[in-house]
Write a protein that holds these residues in place. Structure first.
Motif, short mmCIF file in Angstrom:
data_model
loop_
_atom_site.label_atom_id
_atom_site.label_comp_id
_atom_site.label_asym_id
_atom_site.label_seq_id
_atom_site.Cartn_x
_atom_site.Cartn_y
_atom_site.Cartn_z
N ALA A 82 47.40 -27.76 9.90
CA ALA A 82 47.36 -26.84 11.03
C ALA A 82 47.07 -25.41 10.59
CB ALA A 82 48.69 -26.89 11.78
N ARG A 83 47.46 -25.06 9.39
CA ARG A 83 47.33 -23.68 8.95
C ARG A 83 46.29 -23.51 7.85
NH1 ARG A 83 51.54 -20.24 11.14
NH2 ARG A 83 50.14 -18.69 10.23
N ALA A 84 45.37 -24.48 7.72
CA ALA A 84 44.38 -24.43 6.64
C ALA A 84 43.56 -23.14 6.68
CB ALA A 84 43.46 -25.65 6.72
N ASN A 85 43.30 -22.62 7.87
CA ASN A 85 42.51 -21.39 7.96
C ASN A 85 43.21 -20.20 7.31
OD1 ASN A 85 40.28 -22.48 9.22
ND2 ASN A 85 41.00 -22.03 11.29
N ASP A 86 44.52 -20.30 7.11
CA ASP A 86 45.24 -19.22 6.44
C ASP A 86 44.73 -18.98 5.02
OD1 ASP A 86 46.73 -19.10 8.72
OD2 ASP A 86 48.62 -19.72 7.83
N LEU A 87 44.10 -19.99 4.43
CA LEU A 87 43.59 -19.83 3.07
C LEU A 87 42.54 -18.73 2.98
CD1 LEU A 87 43.22 -23.56 1.92
CD2 LEU A 87 45.01 -21.93 1.29
N MET A 88 41.90 -18.43 4.12
CA MET A 88 40.88 -17.39 4.11
C MET A 88 41.46 -16.01 3.79
SD MET A 88 38.62 -18.64 7.41
CE MET A 88 37.35 -17.39 7.17
N ALA A 89 42.77 -15.87 3.98
CA ALA A 89 43.41 -14.57 3.70
C ALA A 89 43.77 -14.40 2.23
CB ALA A 89 44.66 -14.43 4.56
N LEU A 90 43.63 -15.47 1.44
CA LEU A 90 43.99 -15.41 0.03
C LEU A 90 42.84 -14.86 -0.81
CD1 LEU A 90 45.72 -18.88 -0.51
CD2 LEU A 90 46.84 -16.64 -0.40
N SER A 91 43.17 -14.23 -1.90
CA SER A 91 42.13 -13.82 -2.84
C SER A 91 41.51 -15.07 -3.44
CB SER A 91 42.72 -12.94 -3.95
OG SER A 91 43.47 -13.73 -4.87
#
Length: 397
Positions: free
Chosen positions: A195-204
């Motif tokens: 559900a939160r896979a898009n959060d990876l875009m915020a990682l360096s």
């Protein structure tokens, strides 16, 4: 599996530096405990975890006590309570008990506490929130980590969605630890990560590369990678990774094991990218901000293998690069003879060309190049007669 009732003896605690550190931080009185991966791995009989200690003492007090004990104290993360202690044959991180006040993706505002349970509550997984007294080894488990470790289950502490919101890197850590320890994936954790896979875009991208390196370097991460690809975990940041390439990776891992090759994460990453596409490999390496050496190895592994025999390619590019691309191409049989191969020394020089009547100048380099090509094609012969004949042919061509 059955776990020990106490932490197995830790050899470092009996060294002069280790004993001095434990005395300085009053471990025998329960003020300082071993925590996290060091406890988890010791209970599983594994070696290699870093020494992480949790303590009730404030960071400044830790610094003072460590220095008084004759050890070096380095304030590596003192704002967040962490002091690195260095002594003879000892490196340990000591962190004051903390609780989160506010979280910002990968950064948190923390407050120091003396509450062990509050400190455990801010950790990611139950199996990473185990504490042990030293030197006695009594275990402290606030979130069911021992049961999860016994069942080989990686489970978030508390609400998985909230824990991921606090630190997006926990998505990748969940899969890495599951690949390393779990008998089966935790359904709630998988659902939250999906559900939160898009959060990876915020990682360096460096953080993503670090986790990918650790995951791909495990003994056999194929089943976990299959779940990740099916759930679309990589899609926001690495859409090039393809589930259709998993059989290639599985074959490569089997070939590595058979040949006694250590896992190479760049080679394994190349196996998951489109076949023989150096452009994609270069773009992925650049996006992950890999070092020059890592990026070059990734791109080299993605190159087409070329015709057999592969000795000439090994001479030109190095055996490591050719082994990588052969394994990526699924040709383990051709890769095996190159394992351990050492590049032989060219048995001739410009002097040998000049001795055969060629005047010094550009023509010498041209004739020596012709000799090199024929020598490589002949399989690197080292007997004087064959070398002389190839030199004569190079001069007369």
């Amino acid at each position: 599996m059955s776990l020990p009732e106490h932490l197995p003896a830790q050899a470092w605690t009996t060294t002069s530096a280790g004993a001095a550190l434990l005395t300085a931080l009053e471990a025998d009185a329960g003020e300082t405990r071993l925590v996290g991966g060091a406890v988890r791995d010791a209970l599983l009989g594994l070696d290699g975890a870093d020494i992480d200690l949790a303590t009730r003492f404030a960071p400044e007090e830790v610094m003072k006590r460590v220095k008084a004990a004759g050890l070096k104290a380095v304030p590596t993360g003192i704002a967040h309570g962490t002091v690195t202690v260095v002594g003879h044959d000892l490196v340990a991180e000591v962190t004051t008990l903390r609780r989160d006040v506010q979280s910002f993706g990968r950064h948190a505002q923390v407050a120091f506490t003396d509450d062990w349970r509050a400190d455990a509550a801010r950790r990611d997984f139950t199996v990473n929130a185990l504490y042990a007294d030293l030197p006695g080894g009594a275990l402290h488990d606030y979130w069911g980590g021992l049961d999860d470790l016994s069942a080989r289950r990686v489970r978030f502490i508390g609400d998985p969605l909230q824990r991921i919101a606090e630190d997006h890197l926990r998505i990748l850590r969940f899969f890495r630890f599951s690949a390393r320890f779990a008998a089966a994936i935790d359904a709630d954790g998988l659902a939250a990560c999906t559900a939160r896979a898009n959060d990876l875009m915020a990682l360096s991208r460096e953080r993503i590369a670090m986790e990918l390196r650790l995951l791909l370097g495990l003994h056999d991460p194929v089943a976990t990678l299959a779940l990740m690809l099916e759930a679309g975990i990589f899609r926001p940041v690495l859409p090039e990774l393809a589930a259709s390439r998993l059989p290639v990776l599985a074959g490569m891992i089997a070939a590595e094991a058979s040949a006694g090759l250590a896992p190479a994460w760049e080679r394994r990453l190349a196996a998951l990218l489109p076949a023989a596409d150096t452009r994609v490999a270069y773009e992925v390496g650049a996006r992950l901000k890999l070092s020059n050496a890592q990026r070059m190895r990734l791109v080299a592994a993605a190159q087409p293998t070329g015709p057999a025999p592969h000795w000439s390619a090994a001479w030109r590019d190095g055996s490591e690069a050719v082994i990588d691309r052969l394994l990526v191409a699924g040709d383990a049989a051709a890769a095996v003879p190159l394992i351990g191969w050492q590049r032989p020394k060219l048995p001739a020089s410009g002097k040998d060309i000049i001795a055969r009547g060629v005047a010094p100048g550009p023509e010498v380099a041209k004739r020596l190049g012709a000799f090199e090509r024929s020598w490589v094609a002949a399989g690197f012969p080292d007997d004087a007669g064959t070398v002389a004949a190839l030199l004569d042919a190079a001069v007369q061509s």
